[in-house]
Write a protein that holds these residues in place. Structure first.
Motif, short mmCIF file in Angstrom:
data_model
loop_
_atom_site.label_atom_id
_atom_site.label_comp_id
_atom_site.label_asym_id
_atom_site.label_seq_id
_atom_site.Cartn_x
_atom_site.Cartn_y
_atom_site.Cartn_z
N PRO A 1 -2.17 19.53 6.76
CA PRO A 1 -2.03 18.70 7.97
C PRO A 1 -1.47 17.32 7.67
CG PRO A 1 -4.31 18.69 7.26
CD PRO A 1 -3.59 19.62 6.33
N VAL A 2 -0.79 16.73 8.66
CA VAL A 2 -0.26 15.38 8.50
C VAL A 2 -0.42 14.64 9.83
CG1 VAL A 2 2.15 15.92 9.13
CG2 VAL A 2 1.68 14.07 7.52
N THR A 3 -0.64 13.33 9.73
CA THR A 3 -0.71 12.49 10.92
C THR A 3 0.72 12.09 11.29
OG1 THR A 3 -2.82 11.62 10.09
CG2 THR A 3 -1.74 10.38 11.87
N LEU A 4 1.17 12.46 12.50
CA LEU A 4 2.53 12.11 12.93
C LEU A 4 2.60 10.63 13.32
CD1 LEU A 4 3.61 15.19 15.11
CD2 LEU A 4 3.90 14.83 12.65
N GLY A 5 3.82 10.20 13.67
CA GLY A 5 4.02 8.83 14.18
C GLY A 5 4.77 7.95 13.21
N HIS A 6 6.03 7.62 13.55
CA HIS A 6 6.85 6.79 12.65
C HIS A 6 7.35 5.53 13.34
CE1 HIS A 6 9.47 9.68 14.72
NE2 HIS A 6 10.28 8.66 14.83
N GLU A 7 6.90 5.28 14.57
CA GLU A 7 7.32 4.06 15.30
C GLU A 7 6.05 3.23 15.49
OE1 GLU A 7 9.17 5.43 18.93
OE2 GLU A 7 10.59 6.69 17.84
N ILE A 8 5.84 2.26 14.60
CA ILE A 8 4.50 1.67 14.45
C ILE A 8 4.54 0.14 14.44
CG2 ILE A 8 2.45 1.58 12.94
CD1 ILE A 8 3.78 4.25 11.67
N ALA A 9 3.62 -0.45 15.17
CA ALA A 9 3.39 -1.90 15.06
C ALA A 9 1.89 -2.14 15.08
CB ALA A 9 4.08 -2.64 16.21
N GLY A 10 1.46 -3.23 14.46
CA GLY A 10 0.03 -3.53 14.43
C GLY A 10 -0.25 -4.82 13.69
N ARG A 11 -1.53 -4.97 13.33
CA ARG A 11 -1.95 -6.18 12.61
C ARG A 11 -2.40 -5.80 11.21
NH1 ARG A 11 -2.49 -11.01 15.27
NH2 ARG A 11 -2.68 -10.70 17.52
N VAL A 12 -2.00 -6.61 10.24
CA VAL A 12 -2.44 -6.38 8.86
C VAL A 12 -3.96 -6.56 8.80
CG1 VAL A 12 -2.31 -7.22 6.48
CG2 VAL A 12 -0.24 -7.13 7.90
N GLU A 13 -4.62 -5.55 8.23
CA GLU A 13 -6.09 -5.58 8.13
C GLU A 13 -6.49 -6.07 6.74
OE1 GLU A 13 -8.06 -4.21 10.69
OE2 GLU A 13 -9.95 -3.62 9.75
N ARG A 14 -5.73 -5.59 5.72
CA ARG A 14 -6.07 -5.91 4.33
C ARG A 14 -4.79 -5.76 3.50
NH1 ARG A 14 -9.43 -2.25 1.35
NH2 ARG A 14 -9.99 -1.25 3.31
N VAL A 15 -4.66 -6.55 2.43
CA VAL A 15 -3.48 -6.42 1.57
C VAL A 15 -3.92 -6.10 0.15
CG1 VAL A 15 -2.12 -8.02 2.99
CG2 VAL A 15 -3.31 -8.88 0.96
N GLY A 16 -3.05 -5.39 -0.59
CA GLY A 16 -3.29 -5.09 -2.00
C GLY A 16 -3.22 -6.37 -2.83
N LYS A 17 -3.72 -6.29 -4.08
CA LYS A 17 -3.88 -7.54 -4.87
C LYS A 17 -2.55 -8.18 -5.25
CE LYS A 17 -4.65 -5.31 -9.40
NZ LYS A 17 -3.22 -5.35 -9.81
N ASP A 18 -1.45 -7.40 -5.26
CA ASP A 18 -0.15 -7.98 -5.64
C ASP A 18 0.65 -8.48 -4.43
OD1 ASP A 18 -0.84 -7.29 -8.17
OD2 ASP A 18 0.52 -5.55 -8.31
N VAL A 19 0.11 -8.35 -3.25
CA VAL A 19 0.87 -8.73 -2.04
C VAL A 19 0.64 -10.20 -1.74
CG1 VAL A 19 1.22 -8.30 0.43
CG2 VAL A 19 0.72 -6.38 -1.12
N THR A 20 1.74 -10.96 -1.73
CA THR A 20 1.59 -12.41 -1.52
C THR A 20 2.21 -12.89 -0.22
OG1 THR A 20 3.60 -12.70 -2.80
CG2 THR A 20 1.52 -12.97 -3.99
N ASP A 21 3.13 -12.10 0.37
CA ASP A 21 3.87 -12.61 1.53
C ASP A 21 3.28 -12.14 2.87
OD1 ASP A 21 4.59 -10.08 0.82
OD2 ASP A 21 6.70 -10.28 1.36
N LEU A 22 2.20 -11.39 2.84
CA LEU A 22 1.53 -10.98 4.08
C LEU A 22 0.04 -11.21 3.90
CD1 LEU A 22 3.36 -7.61 4.88
CD2 LEU A 22 3.47 -9.69 6.28
N ALA A 23 -0.65 -11.44 5.02
CA ALA A 23 -2.09 -11.68 4.95
C ALA A 23 -2.76 -11.00 6.14
CB ALA A 23 -2.37 -13.18 4.97
N ALA A 24 -4.06 -10.80 6.03
CA ALA A 24 -4.81 -10.19 7.12
C ALA A 24 -4.56 -10.97 8.41
CB ALA A 24 -6.30 -10.19 6.78
N GLY A 25 -4.35 -10.23 9.51
CA GLY A 25 -4.12 -10.86 10.80
C GLY A 25 -2.65 -10.96 11.19
#
Ligand code: ZN
Ligand code: ZN
Length: 344
Positions: A55-79
């Motif tokens: 099974p797979v979750t469909l949907g490729h047209e997506i917008a939302g709010r960042v909830e959490r970022v990985g430890k190497d991500v510096t240019d995006l933040a929660a919110g």
């Protein structure tokens, strides 16, 4: 978390409870605020386009709010508000290095090869998340990421220049965006070829020139309207050998036909009279590029690309409602787009 998944092809999508996905060091976890329901999702469900990792979750047209970022991500933040580029690419193969990630050998499509946005949360690499200005709604941010982005890529591939005339074959979601974006390029007259009378009427209200293909050969109509010259750029958005051929035939000298619609039919042309003599080009168009998205988002920000509120319908993250929307897509003739907005 809740997700709506394709479990078996040919069967309705199903509600499911699945674990919140793990995030890697360079990933972001996004709380989905809007997910567009696309024609290709109906094709996956009906097995017209093959999916083999169910099974797979469909949907490729997506917008939302960042909830959490990985430890190497510096240019995006929660919110942060973001929209998602649906092609996940390796970043280091010969195509990725040239910015042509749609040809990445190990590329994955979100909502097909990996879980998509018909869910409360989604994980994507941070490089796939693009900032969405506050003035653009999540719903519009989501639906821009597919047909508008591809229409934009078609115009870029066709190298449309200010003042050049354009013929658009087919006035569905792609055509609706293509018309507005062609104008954002400051193009000349726009001819829209359609057979549906309601769509032809809406072409007029958008101040383009409707060409009713039922009233006679559209190529002849375009030739007459351009004083015999033909157009500089044509876009085929339908996916039929007949209209692809017309898109080539309606070109003037040095014209470019960008073919976007999908078909398994073969197409024939007269090489000398229709191609060589006029030095016209036939150009394939597949998906779009990450590098094009900031300009596309800016067109929406400045109001050059618009989706009137009456063109958007909202459903819940609910298998029953999503399946009905997919059923309705099969024979839709309007420009209404359905967007999933999960209840928070
Ligand atoms: Zn789509
Ligand atoms: Zn690659």
């Amino acid at each position: 978390m809740k997700a709506v998944r394709l479990v078996q092809v040919g069967k309705p999508l199903e509600d499911a409870q699945i674990p919140v996905p793990e995030i890697g060091a360079s990933d972001v976890l996004i709380r989905v605020a809007a997910a567009g329901i696309c024609h290709s999702d109906a094709h996956y469900r009906e097995n017209i386009s093959k999916i083999d990792n169910l099974p797979v979750t469909l949907g490729h047209e997506i917008a939302g709010r960042v909830e959490r970022v990985g430890k190497d991500v510096t240019d995006l933040a929660a919110g942060d508000r973001v929209c998602v580029h649906y092609l996940v690419h390796c970043g280091h193969c010969e195509f990725c290095r040239r910015g042509l990630e749609q040809f990445c050998r190990s590329g994955q499509m979100v909502g097909k090869h990996r879980d998509g946005g018909y869910a409360e949360l989604i994980v994507v690499p941070a490089k796939n998340a693009f900032r969405l200005p506050n003035e653009i709604s999540f719903e519009v941010g989501a639906i821009m990421m597919c047909s508008s982005a591809t229409a934009f890529h078609a115009l870029n591939n066709a190298r449309l220049k200010p003042g050049e005339s354009v013929a658009i074959f087919g006035f569905g979601g792609l055509g609706f965006s293509a018309l507005q974006l062609a104008r954002a390029f400051d193009c000349g007259p726009i001819y829209v070829v359609e057979i549906n009378s309601a769509k032809l009427a809406s072409v007029k209200t958008l101040e383009a020139i409707p060409i009713d293909a039922k009233a006679g050969d559209p190529v002849e109509q375009i030739r007459n309207a351009t004083g015999g010259k033909g157009v500089d750029v044509s876009l085929e958005l339908i996916g039929s050998a007949k209209t692809m051929r017309q898109a080539v035939q309606c070109l003037g000298p040095l014209g470019r036909a960008a073919l976007v619609g999908l078909t398994a039919e073969s197409m024939s042309i007269f090489p000398y009279a229709e191609l060589i003599n006029k030095e016209v080009e036939i150009i394939g168009v597949s998906d779009h590029l990450a590098s094009e998205l900031p300009a596309l988002i800016e067109f929406a920000h400045s109001g050059k690309l618009r989706f009137p509120p009456e063109a958007l319908r909202v459903v819940d993250l609910d298998a029953g409602q999503i399946n009905s929307a997919l059923d309705a897509l099969q024979d839709s003739i309007d420009h209404v787009r359905t967007v999933i907005v999960p209840k928070s």
